[in-house]
Design a protein around this motif. Structure first.
Motif, PDB file in Angstrom:
ATOM      1  N   ARG A 457     -20.017  -0.567  11.316  1.00 21.58           N
ATOM      2  CA  ARG A 457     -20.382  -0.578  10.665  1.00 21.58           C
ATOM      3  C   ARG A 457     -22.179  -0.482  10.865  1.00 21.58           C
ATOM      4  O   ARG A 457     -22.842  -1.895  11.592  1.00 21.58           O
ATOM      5  N   LEU A 458     -23.976   0.310  11.612  1.00 22.09           N
ATOM      6  CA  LEU A 458     -23.883  -0.029  12.010  1.00 22.09           C
ATOM      7  C   LEU A 458     -25.678  -0.826  10.889  1.00 22.09           C
ATOM      8  O   LEU A 458     -25.711  -0.451   9.759  1.00 22.09           O
ATOM      9  N   SER A 459     -25.743  -1.802  10.598  1.00 27.36           N
ATOM     10  CA  SER A 459     -26.531  -2.839   9.500  1.00 27.36           C
ATOM     11  C   SER A 459     -27.960  -3.186  10.124  1.00 27.36           C
ATOM     12  O   SER A 459     -28.846  -3.240   9.524  1.00 27.36           O
ATOM     13  N   GLN A 460     -27.874  -3.401  11.206  1.00 23.74           N
ATOM     14  CA  GLN A 460     -29.326  -3.428  11.502  1.00 23.74           C
ATOM     15  C   GLN A 460     -29.362  -2.939  12.923  1.00 23.74           C
ATOM     16  O   GLN A 460     -28.887  -2.770  14.273  1.00 23.74           O
ATOM     17  N   LEU A 461     -30.562  -2.117  13.579  1.00 22.20           N
ATOM     18  CA  LEU A 461     -31.166  -1.716  14.691  1.00 22.20           C
ATOM     19  C   LEU A 461     -32.746  -2.068  14.717  1.00 22.20           C
ATOM     20  O   LEU A 461     -33.296  -1.541  14.156  1.00 22.20           O
ATOM     21  N   ASP A 462     -32.829  -2.560  16.796  1.00 26.26           N
ATOM     22  CA  ASP A 462     -33.663  -2.753  16.483  1.00 26.26           C
ATOM     23  C   ASP A 462     -34.070  -1.296  17.943  1.00 26.26           C
ATOM     24  O   ASP A 462     -33.670  -1.344  19.044  1.00 26.26           O
ATOM     25  N   ILE A 463     -35.562  -0.939  18.008  1.00 25.99           N
ATOM     26  CA  ILE A 463     -35.507   0.194  18.405  1.00 25.99           C
ATOM     27  C   ILE A 463     -36.935  -0.384  19.375  1.00 25.99           C
ATOM     28  O   ILE A 463     -37.978  -0.578  18.984  1.00 25.99           O
ATOM     29  N   HIS A 464     -36.552  -0.192  20.862  1.00 27.28           N
ATOM     30  CA  HIS A 464     -37.604  -0.619  21.877  1.00 27.28           C
ATOM     31  C   HIS A 464     -37.923   1.173  22.329  1.00 27.28           C
ATOM     32  O   HIS A 464     -37.429   1.415  23.828  1.00 27.28           O
ATOM     33  N   ASN A 465     -38.014   1.920  21.953  1.00 31.26           N
ATOM     34  CA  ASN A 465     -38.887   3.245  22.563  1.00 31.26           C
ATOM     35  C   ASN A 465     -40.077   3.601  23.264  1.00 31.26           C
ATOM     36  O   ASN A 465     -41.056   3.296  22.877  1.00 31.26           O
ATOM     37  N   GLU A 466     -40.492   3.380  24.828  1.00 30.66           N
ATOM     38  CA  GLU A 466     -41.649   3.365  25.127  1.00 30.66           C
ATOM     39  C   GLU A 466     -42.392   4.991  25.621  1.00 30.66           C
ATOM     40  O   GLU A 466     -42.153   5.403  26.835  1.00 30.66           O
ATOM     41  N   GLY A 467     -42.112   5.196  24.024  1.00 30.24           N
ATOM     42  CA  GLY A 467     -42.353   6.962  24.033  1.00 30.24           C
ATOM     43  C   GLY A 467     -41.960   7.949  25.244  1.00 30.24           C
ATOM     44  O   GLY A 467     -42.087   9.088  25.955  1.00 30.24           O
ATOM     45  N   CYS A 468     -40.045   7.391  25.295  1.00 28.11           N
ATOM     46  CA  CYS A 468     -39.493   8.368  25.819  1.00 28.11           C
ATOM     47  C   CYS A 468     -38.696   9.429  24.849  1.00 28.11           C
ATOM     48  O   CYS A 468     -38.388   9.482  24.053  1.00 28.11           O
ATOM     49  N   MET A 469     -38.177  10.428  25.634  1.00 35.47           N
ATOM     50  CA  MET A 469     -37.140  11.211  24.889  1.00 35.47           C
ATOM     51  C   MET A 469     -36.250  11.019  25.107  1.00 35.47           C
ATOM     52  O   MET A 469     -35.775  11.149  26.247  1.00 35.47           O
ATOM     53  N   VAL A 470     -35.258  10.868  24.225  1.00 38.60           N
ATOM     54  CA  VAL A 470     -33.786  10.436  24.925  1.00 38.60           C
ATOM     55  C   VAL A 470     -32.637  11.500  24.196  1.00 38.60           C
ATOM     56  O   VAL A 470     -32.763  11.813  22.897  1.00 38.60           O
ATOM     57  N   PRO A 471     -32.326  12.325  24.932  1.00 39.46           N
ATOM     58  CA  PRO A 471     -31.061  13.216  24.150  1.00 39.46           C
ATOM     59  C   PRO A 471     -30.405  13.134  23.365  1.00 39.46           C
ATOM     60  O   PRO A 471     -29.519  11.903  23.852  1.00 39.46           O
ATOM     61  N   VAL A 472     -28.878  13.505  22.720  1.00 35.25           N
ATOM     62  CA  VAL A 472     -28.548  13.431  21.319  1.00 35.25           C
ATOM     63  C   VAL A 472     -27.448  12.611  22.488  1.00 35.25           C
ATOM     64  O   VAL A 472     -26.149  11.539  21.993  1.00 35.25           O
ATOM     65  N   SER A 473     -26.942  13.522  23.175  1.00 30.36           N
ATOM     66  CA  SER A 473     -25.717  12.807  24.520  1.00 30.36           C
ATOM     67  C   SER A 473     -26.299  12.005  24.435  1.00 30.36           C
ATOM     68  O   SER A 473     -24.262  11.426  24.805  1.00 30.36           O
ATOM     69  N   VAL A 474     -26.720  11.762  25.238  1.00 32.61           N
ATOM     70  CA  VAL A 474     -27.147   9.922  25.350  1.00 32.61           C
ATOM     71  C   VAL A 474     -26.909   9.536  25.033  1.00 32.61           C
ATOM     72  O   VAL A 474     -25.895   8.437  24.918  1.00 32.61           O
ATOM     73  N   LEU A 475     -27.709   9.793  23.739  1.00 32.80           N
ATOM     74  CA  LEU A 475     -27.109   8.684  22.288  1.00 32.80           C
ATOM     75  C   LEU A 475     -25.712   8.842  22.095  1.00 32.80           C
ATOM     76  O   LEU A 475     -25.292   7.036  21.982  1.00 32.80           O
ATOM     77  N   ASN A 476     -25.052   9.229  21.538  1.00 28.07           N
ATOM     78  CA  ASN A 476     -23.866   9.649  21.470  1.00 28.07           C
ATOM     79  C   ASN A 476     -23.042   9.274  22.150  1.00 28.07           C
ATOM     80  O   ASN A 476     -21.564   7.909  22.295  1.00 28.07           O
TER      81      ASN A 476
END
Length: 801
Positions: A457-476
């Motif tokens: 289970r995901l308990s902690q998430l650090d996100i570093h997104n420099e203004g990008c669009m990341v498709p759902v399929s890529v995340l999956n």
């Protein structure tokens, strides 16, 4: 401290892991001591090990049955298969299987099953010498003796903490196989101890009246009250029995012990009573400390019911027409599926759909069988069933994740578990600056949290997104790839944590004397008064001693006199040791053994391989024999005994004549079998005579066994004589006398060298029996097989399942 859970099937495995087990034990479709459990196919076994290792749990495979020579080819194939898997341990009973496993699967640590009947430190140290890395002690070893053993050996010690108890020492029970052909040593026990019996005296009078019918059925072990003591004792693993129970039982019991162990190790308090109540709601045939306290009594048995009787909800306060009254139910009426209650005749009656009527602070329950005033009432409470399936698990592994998306670079996802594992997955997709919609943190979190088919289970998430669009399929795809890597890393780590096997040869550096294999008639007796008559009958070999069967110790002086008498008469005399040597008697009996050796008997008969450590320095002029309690069931086991320096061996009493013939043909030493006598079916630290005839435990028993003769009578009218030895152990003898006189010629032609008449439990007619056998052996003639109602041929022709 390892909490070890039963896994009778993949559903049980999931329940055990979800409940917090540190390890599980399970069996394949063959060679397991729970042959009627669901067990695991080869494919399920591979997947089960994978899932357990991802969860951080060890997997021990059970091979804890006796295995015949004609099954060895299949066993070898199974061992080759297991050698390709990251198995954490192999649980064995059969010495032949252990020797074969050490050659064919040398990287798998060996664990000695409780079926090996390990009762003292000497036996543990012997198994250490053979390379066993863990020993499961007999359930009869007390908490105090467990502590002493664990502090004095290198091998890991595993003990049972919860679950069903055999009334007989495991590995030494022949009751099921002789009564019905199903062997506990082969994984098919029919549980005869759970059947009704009465205790009768020598006049046939029922002396157990006033008690229940299940006078041999032990209550289940509840080790929760002694949990802190067991943890402090230094044991490596606490084992829960229950491969035949359902997954809900496994989940509740393991989760309860998990909470308690964690609290003890962290120095916190916990509600033991509440946890015990939860476990009783799952299954309750009555619970007690088992043998942990070092004694038993009438309170050790279930008495009125051998199965699940439910949770106690009150006492019968008043008997009314067609029913009885108890105090107000402590559970909601809607939660009760059925009710059991103490009926007249000390038996438990069951009502499937009870009619319950409230009467102020009390309730009236309708019934058909007459209730017993003051008796207990038990409720079968509806309990939420455990839902097996990855989507239902709750005991997940928390993860820390970091996602990075930078324009012109691959998107990366890193995962860290609670240990030392760290993985990174990178997409083939090159991130771009979003022209309109930047992928938001919540959308990223939503996709990366979809871990429902994994242990994470995901308990902690650090996100570093420099203004990008990341498709759902890529995340999956990133999530799936990273989880796959993490699972592989955890499996690899689990494999690296499997202890390195200490390989030792299954042999001892003792010179073995070669004995001639010509057939000889042997008589076993524990009465020195029988020796002159046996000498007059022309007997050439006597086994003397062991248990007295008369609740007295056989003094050293009687052994000495027996040795001197036999020597004067030219008779070979072998001195037998007791079948069970408890930890409390170990030092005393070792000193006794050393004194005995000074009288130079012709031989000694040992009841357990571990006793070879006592015999390590005795002269080669004294032969060492293995008793049938060694459970030699195949040629591999016989070879092990030969390599130990054994001079003669009495093989398992569950072998057929055909199987014995194959073993004898392959052996270098004389093979012996029992051909006449009352086979000892059970040896137990529980004493039914004490339980039925006194109101005290065994420590304070006045000894009614010393002034009378008693037997068990079953529902079929069969009568099983009971004897007690000097250590207050109960020995249950067969209802029928084994008599192989009609088949002496077949025995002799099968390569059997020692035909043993067991005179224990037999009267003076034994001398005529000896003459009969000697005549038949000298003439090699046969006599017609009689169908005497009190005679049996044992397993010589029918074998066991």
């Amino acid at each position: 401290m390892e909490l070890l859970a039963p896994a009778g099937s993949p559903a049980h495995l999931l329940a055990a892991l979800d409940a917090g087990a540190d390890a599980v034990y399970l069996g394949g479709q063959q060679f397991s001591a729970r042959r009627y459990a669901g067990n695991f196919s080869d494919e399920e076994l591979q997947e089960g090990i994978k899932q357990a290792h991802i969860k951080g749990a060890a997997v021990y495979i059970t091979l804890n049955t006796l295995i015949g020579d004609r099954e060895m080819e299949r066993l070898a194939g199974y061992l080759h298969f297991l050698s390709t898997l990251p198995v954490d341990g192999l649980l064995v009973q059969d010495l032949g299987v252990a020797a074969l496993a050490s050659r064919l699967a040398p990287d798998i640590p060996l664990h000695a099953s409780t079926q090996m009947t390990v009762t003292n430190l000497t036996e543990v140290r012997f198994l250490e010498m053979l390379g066993f890395q863990r020993v499961v002690l007999s359930r009869e070893v007390s908490a105090e003796e467990i502590k002493r053993i664990a502090a004095s050996c290198r091998a890991e010690i595993e003990v049972f903490v919860h679950g069903a108890l055999c009334v007989c020492y495991s590995g030494q029970c022949l009751m099921s196989s002789f009564a019905g052909g199903r062997s506990g040593n082969r994984g098919t026990c029919a549980q005869p101890c759970r059947k009704p019996y009465t205790l009768i005296d020598d006049t046939g009078h029922d002396v157990s009246s006033g008690h229940g019918r299940y006078i041999m059925s032990m209550k289940d072990l509840m080790g929760m009250p002694r949990l802190a003591d067991l943890i402090r004792a230094g044991v490596a693993s606490l084992k829960v029995e229950g491969r035949m129970k359902d997954p809900s039982y496994v989940y509740r019991v393991i989760s309860s012990y998990r909470k308690a162990i964690d609290a003890i190790e962290q120095g916190h308090s916990y509600d033991a009573a509440s946890l015990q109540s939860q476990m009783e709601a799952s299954f309750n045939r009555g619970y007690g400390p088992g043998f942990l306290e070092g004694t038993t009594s009438g309170s050790s048995i279930t008495e009125t019911a051998a199965g699940n009787r439910g949770v106690c909800i009150g006492k019968i306060k008043k008997i009314v027409k067609h029913g009885f009254v108890i105090d107000h139910l402590p559970v909601r009426l809607s939660c009760i599926e059925g009710i059991s209650y103490d009926a007249e005749g000390h038996q438990l009656a069951y009502i499937a759909s009870p009619a319950i009527k409230k009467m102020g602070s009390q309730v009236c329950i309708s019934c058909h069988e007459a209730p017993r005033l003051g008796g207990f009432v038990y409720g079968h409470v509806k309990a939420q069933k455990y839902q097996p399936g990855m989507k239902y698990i709750s005991n997940t592994i928390p993860l820390r994740a970091a996602l990075k998306a930078t324009a012109g670079e691959r998107v990366t996802l890193q995962l860290w578990d609670t240990g030392t594992n760290h993985v990174q997955a990178a997409s083939s997709y090159i991130a771009e600056k979003a022209s309109h919609h930047i992928t938001g943190d919540e959308q990223i979190r939503a996709q990366l949290s979809r871990l429902g088919n994994s242990w994470f289970r995901l308990s902690q998430l650090d996100i570093h997104n420099e203004g990008c669009m990341v498709p759902v399929s890529v995340l999956n795809r990133l999530r799936q790839e990273a989880i796959k890597q993490l699972e592989a890393a955890r499996q690899k780590q689990a494999g690296e944590n499997i202890p390195e096997v200490r390989i030792h040869p299954f042999s001892l550096p003792r010179k073995r004397r070669d004995y001639k294999k010509e057939p000889v008639l042997v008589v076993r007796t524990n009465q020195i008064a029988q020796l002159p008559a046996l000498a007059d009958s022309g007997i050439e070999h006597i086994i003397f001693g062991g248990e007295s069967y008369t609740h007295r110790k056989i003094p050293l002086e009687e052994y000495r006199d027996a040795i001197h008498f036999a020597r004067a008469k030219g008779i070979t005399l072998t001195c037998a040791m007791p079948r069970i040597i408890g930890s409390a008697e170990e030092e005393q009996l070792r000193a006794f053994f050393e004194q005995l050796i000074e009288y130079a008997p012709d031989g000694v008969q040992l009841s357990h391989p571990g006793m070879l450590l006592w015999a390590e320095h005795i002269p080669d002029t004294i032969a060492i024999e293995a008793d049938s309690s060694w459970n030699i069931f195949n040629q591999h086991a016989l070879r092990v005994a030969e390599d130990f320096g054994i001079n003669a061996c009495y093989v398992s009493q569950e072998l057929t004549l055909s199987q014995i013939r194959d073993i004898a043909k392959a052996g270098r030493i004389p093979i012996g079998v029992q051909v006449y006598g009352r086979t000892e079916l059970m040896v137990s630290d529980y004493c039914v005579i004490n339980a039925m005839m006194t109101a005290v435990d065994k420590r304070h028993c006045p000894g009614p066994c010393a002034s009378g003769s008693y037997s068990l009578k079953d529902e079929q009218g069969r009568i099983f004589p009971i004897t007690t030895d000097a250590y207050c152990r109960m020995h249950v003898l067969n209802c029928k006398i084994l008599d192989m006189r009609p088949y002496v010629a077949q025995l002799l032609s099968s390569g059997i060298s020692r035909l043993c008449i067991d005179a224990r439990g037999i009267g003076n007619e034994i001398f005529d029996i000896v003459s009969n056998f000697k005549s038949l052996m000298s003439s090699k003639t046969t006599v017609p097989a009689e169908n005497a109602a009190d005679a049996t041929r044992g397993h010589f022709f029918r074998g066991v399942l």
